[in-house]
Design a protein around this motif. Structure first.
Motif, PDB file in Angstrom:
ATOM      1  N   VAL A 177       0.840  -1.203   0.000  1.00  8.96           N
ATOM      2  CA  VAL A 177       0.000   0.000   0.000  1.00  8.96           C
ATOM      3  C   VAL A 177       0.876   1.255   0.000  1.00  8.96           C
ATOM      4  O   VAL A 177       0.628   2.210  -0.742  1.00  8.96           O
ATOM      5  CB  VAL A 177      -0.958   0.010   1.209  1.00  8.96           C
ATOM      6  CG1 VAL A 177      -1.626   1.374   1.359  1.00  8.96           C
ATOM      7  CG2 VAL A 177      -2.016  -1.069   1.060  1.00  8.96           C
ATOM      8  N   ILE A 178       1.925   1.261   0.844  1.00  6.37           N
ATOM      9  CA  ILE A 178       2.834   2.411   0.910  1.00  6.37           C
ATOM     10  C   ILE A 178       3.505   2.642  -0.441  1.00  6.37           C
ATOM     11  O   ILE A 178       3.594   3.777  -0.929  1.00  6.37           O
ATOM     12  CB  ILE A 178       3.888   2.214   2.019  1.00  6.37           C
ATOM     13  CG1 ILE A 178       3.209   2.291   3.389  1.00  6.37           C
ATOM     14  CG2 ILE A 178       5.007   3.246   1.908  1.00  6.37           C
ATOM     15  CD1 ILE A 178       4.108   1.920   4.543  1.00  6.37           C
ATOM     16  N   ASN A 179       3.997   1.562  -1.045  1.00  3.69           N
ATOM     17  CA  ASN A 179       4.648   1.687  -2.354  1.00  3.69           C
ATOM     18  C   ASN A 179       3.686   2.264  -3.388  1.00  3.69           C
ATOM     19  O   ASN A 179       4.055   3.107  -4.212  1.00  3.69           O
ATOM     20  CB  ASN A 179       5.169   0.336  -2.821  1.00  3.69           C
ATOM     21  CG  ASN A 179       6.364  -0.141  -2.011  1.00  3.69           C
ATOM     22  OD1 ASN A 179       6.964   0.620  -1.267  1.00  3.69           O
ATOM     23  ND2 ASN A 179       6.701  -1.405  -2.138  1.00  3.69           N
ATOM     24  N   LYS A 180       2.444   1.803  -3.350  1.00  2.51           N
ATOM     25  CA  LYS A 180       1.460   2.283  -4.319  1.00  2.51           C
ATOM     26  C   LYS A 180       1.107   3.749  -4.066  1.00  2.51           C
ATOM     27  O   LYS A 180       0.873   4.514  -5.007  1.00  2.51           O
ATOM     28  CB  LYS A 180       0.220   1.396  -4.294  1.00  2.51           C
ATOM     29  CG  LYS A 180       0.462   0.036  -4.950  1.00  2.51           C
ATOM     30  CD  LYS A 180      -0.751  -0.863  -4.849  1.00  2.51           C
ATOM     31  CE  LYS A 180      -0.504  -2.172  -5.608  1.00  2.51           C
ATOM     32  NZ  LYS A 180       0.667  -2.904  -5.107  1.00  2.51           N
ATOM     33  N   LEU A 181       1.079   4.160  -2.792  1.00  2.00           N
ATOM     34  CA  LEU A 181       0.821   5.568  -2.493  1.00  2.00           C
ATOM     35  C   LEU A 181       1.965   6.449  -2.985  1.00  2.00           C
ATOM     36  O   LEU A 181       1.744   7.545  -3.502  1.00  2.00           O
ATOM     37  CB  LEU A 181       0.616   5.753  -0.981  1.00  2.00           C
ATOM     38  CG  LEU A 181      -0.708   5.225  -0.420  1.00  2.00           C
ATOM     39  CD1 LEU A 181      -0.731   5.345   1.104  1.00  2.00           C
ATOM     40  CD2 LEU A 181      -1.896   5.965  -1.036  1.00  2.00           C
ATOM     41  N   MET A 182       3.202   5.962  -2.829  1.00  2.97           N
ATOM     42  CA  MET A 182       4.352   6.706  -3.348  1.00  2.97           C
ATOM     43  C   MET A 182       4.292   6.792  -4.867  1.00  2.97           C
ATOM     44  O   MET A 182       4.590   7.834  -5.459  1.00  2.97           O
ATOM     45  CB  MET A 182       5.655   6.046  -2.903  1.00  2.97           C
ATOM     46  CG  MET A 182       5.981   6.247  -1.444  1.00  2.97           C
ATOM     47  SD  MET A 182       7.636   5.644  -1.060  1.00  2.97           S
ATOM     48  CE  MET A 182       7.764   6.118   0.653  1.00  2.97           C
ATOM     49  N   ALA A 183       3.917   5.687  -5.493  1.00  2.19           N
ATOM     50  CA  ALA A 183       3.789   5.684  -6.947  1.00  2.19           C
ATOM     51  C   ALA A 183       2.691   6.650  -7.392  1.00  2.19           C
ATOM     52  O   ALA A 183       2.841   7.357  -8.391  1.00  2.19           O
ATOM     53  CB  ALA A 183       3.491   4.269  -7.438  1.00  2.19           C
ATOM     54  N   LEU A 184       1.588   6.690  -6.644  1.00  2.00           N
ATOM     55  CA  LEU A 184       0.496   7.608  -6.965  1.00  2.00           C
ATOM     56  C   LEU A 184       0.953   9.056  -6.835  1.00  2.00           C
ATOM     57  O   LEU A 184       0.653   9.891  -7.709  1.00  2.00           O
ATOM     58  CB  LEU A 184      -0.695   7.344  -6.037  1.00  2.00           C
ATOM     59  CG  LEU A 184      -1.886   8.303  -6.196  1.00  2.00           C
ATOM     60  CD1 LEU A 184      -2.470   8.199  -7.600  1.00  2.00           C
ATOM     61  CD2 LEU A 184      -2.949   8.007  -5.141  1.00  2.00           C
ATOM     62  N   ALA A 185       1.696   9.362  -5.751  1.00  2.00           N
ATOM     63  CA  ALA A 185       2.213  10.719  -5.572  1.00  2.00           C
ATOM     64  C   ALA A 185       3.128  11.095  -6.735  1.00  2.00           C
ATOM     65  O   ALA A 185       3.073  12.221  -7.251  1.00  2.00           O
ATOM     66  CB  ALA A 185       2.967  10.823  -4.249  1.00  2.00           C
ATOM     67  N   LEU A 186       3.961  10.155  -7.159  1.00  2.00           N
ATOM     68  CA  LEU A 186       4.854  10.403  -8.286  1.00  2.00           C
ATOM     69  C   LEU A 186       4.052  10.649  -9.558  1.00  2.00           C
ATOM     70  O   LEU A 186       4.363  11.552 -10.343  1.00  2.00           O
ATOM     71  CB  LEU A 186       5.809   9.218  -8.474  1.00  2.00           C
ATOM     72  CG  LEU A 186       6.798   9.300  -9.638  1.00  2.00           C
ATOM     73  CD1 LEU A 186       7.635  10.564  -9.550  1.00  2.00           C
ATOM     74  CD2 LEU A 186       7.694   8.072  -9.646  1.00  2.00           C
ATOM     75  N   MET A 187       2.984   9.876  -9.767  1.00  2.00           N
ATOM     76  CA  MET A 187       2.160  10.054 -10.958  1.00  2.00           C
ATOM     77  C   MET A 187       1.446  11.405 -10.948  1.00  2.00           C
ATOM     78  O   MET A 187       1.272  12.033 -12.000  1.00  2.00           O
ATOM     79  CB  MET A 187       1.131   8.917 -11.062  1.00  2.00           C
ATOM     80  CG  MET A 187       1.706   7.600 -11.561  1.00  2.00           C
ATOM     81  SD  MET A 187       2.578   7.755 -13.154  1.00  2.00           S
ATOM     82  CE  MET A 187       1.301   8.436 -14.209  1.00  2.00           C
TER      83      MET A 187
END
Length: 199
Positions: A175-185
């Motif tokens: 979940v954390i990794n996906k949130l970081m990826a979302l922030a990057l996107m």
């Protein structure tokens, strides 16, 4: 000189593509891969600054064909990096855990990072404090840039590594990794949006 350093600090500490990717790689892959990526990111940052100072970046990005190709190519690559970060810790059968981007990945990221060129253009075309010696001013600006850039990015890397060291459950880490990826996107979309509107 002080106003230049203050502006630089706030421009590089705000969440952008470089720091978010650094934190994401630290969280997803750990310290070693994070440091290697950070070395490349620093080389790429200085290379992008040299392109700005020399005027090469302005000439290339102003080209009606090359400019948009580089922009959309960079957005695709950044989206790919976000995908790698987002799924690095996910246990999904069809997504293979991949290694982190290394030194070359860091160099490539900064060379296609729209924020890198915008920040460097702002910093090197303004904040003049040595009008009698513009060459020395550029040299001093590069020294200040690296003096502030390195610790700021190490802090972001440490933040990402700290998340990894918490030994969170695979589901939480995913979940954390996906949130970081979302922030990057989100940053990627914001980087591309104004130019898309102009076109």
């Amino acid at each position: 000189m002080i106003s230049y350093a203050v502006a630089l600090f706030f421009l590089i500490i705000t969440p952008g593509i470089g720091v978010l990717t650094t934190a994401g790689i630290g969280s997803s892959f750990g310290a070693g891969p994070g440091i290697r990526f950070l070395i490349g990111l620093n080389i790429g940052t200085n290379a992008a600054a040299i392109l700005v100072v020399s005027g090469i970046a302005a000439i290339v990005l102003a080209d009606p064909i090359v400019g948009p190709v580089l922009l959309y190519g960079s957005l695709l690559y950044l989206s790919y990096l976000a995908f790698r970060i987002g799924w690095a810790g996910a246990r999904i059968a069809f997504v293979e855990r991949r290694s982190a981007p290394g030194v070359l990945g860091g160099i490539g990221l900064q060379l296609i990072n729209p924020k890198s060129y915008a920040v460097n253009t702002t910093l090197f075309s303004g904040f003049h404090f040595m009008p009698g010696d513009p060459v020395l001013e550029v040299v001093v600006k590069f020294a200040i840039l690296n003096t502030l850039w390195v610790p700021v990015h190490l802090i972001w890397l440490w933040a990402g590594i700290s998340l990894k060291r918490l030994d969170l459950s695979p589901a939480t880490q995913s979940v954390i990794n996906k949130l970081m990826a979302l922030a990057l996107m989100i940053v990627v979309v914001l980087a591309g949006w104004p130019r898309q509107q102009i076109g």
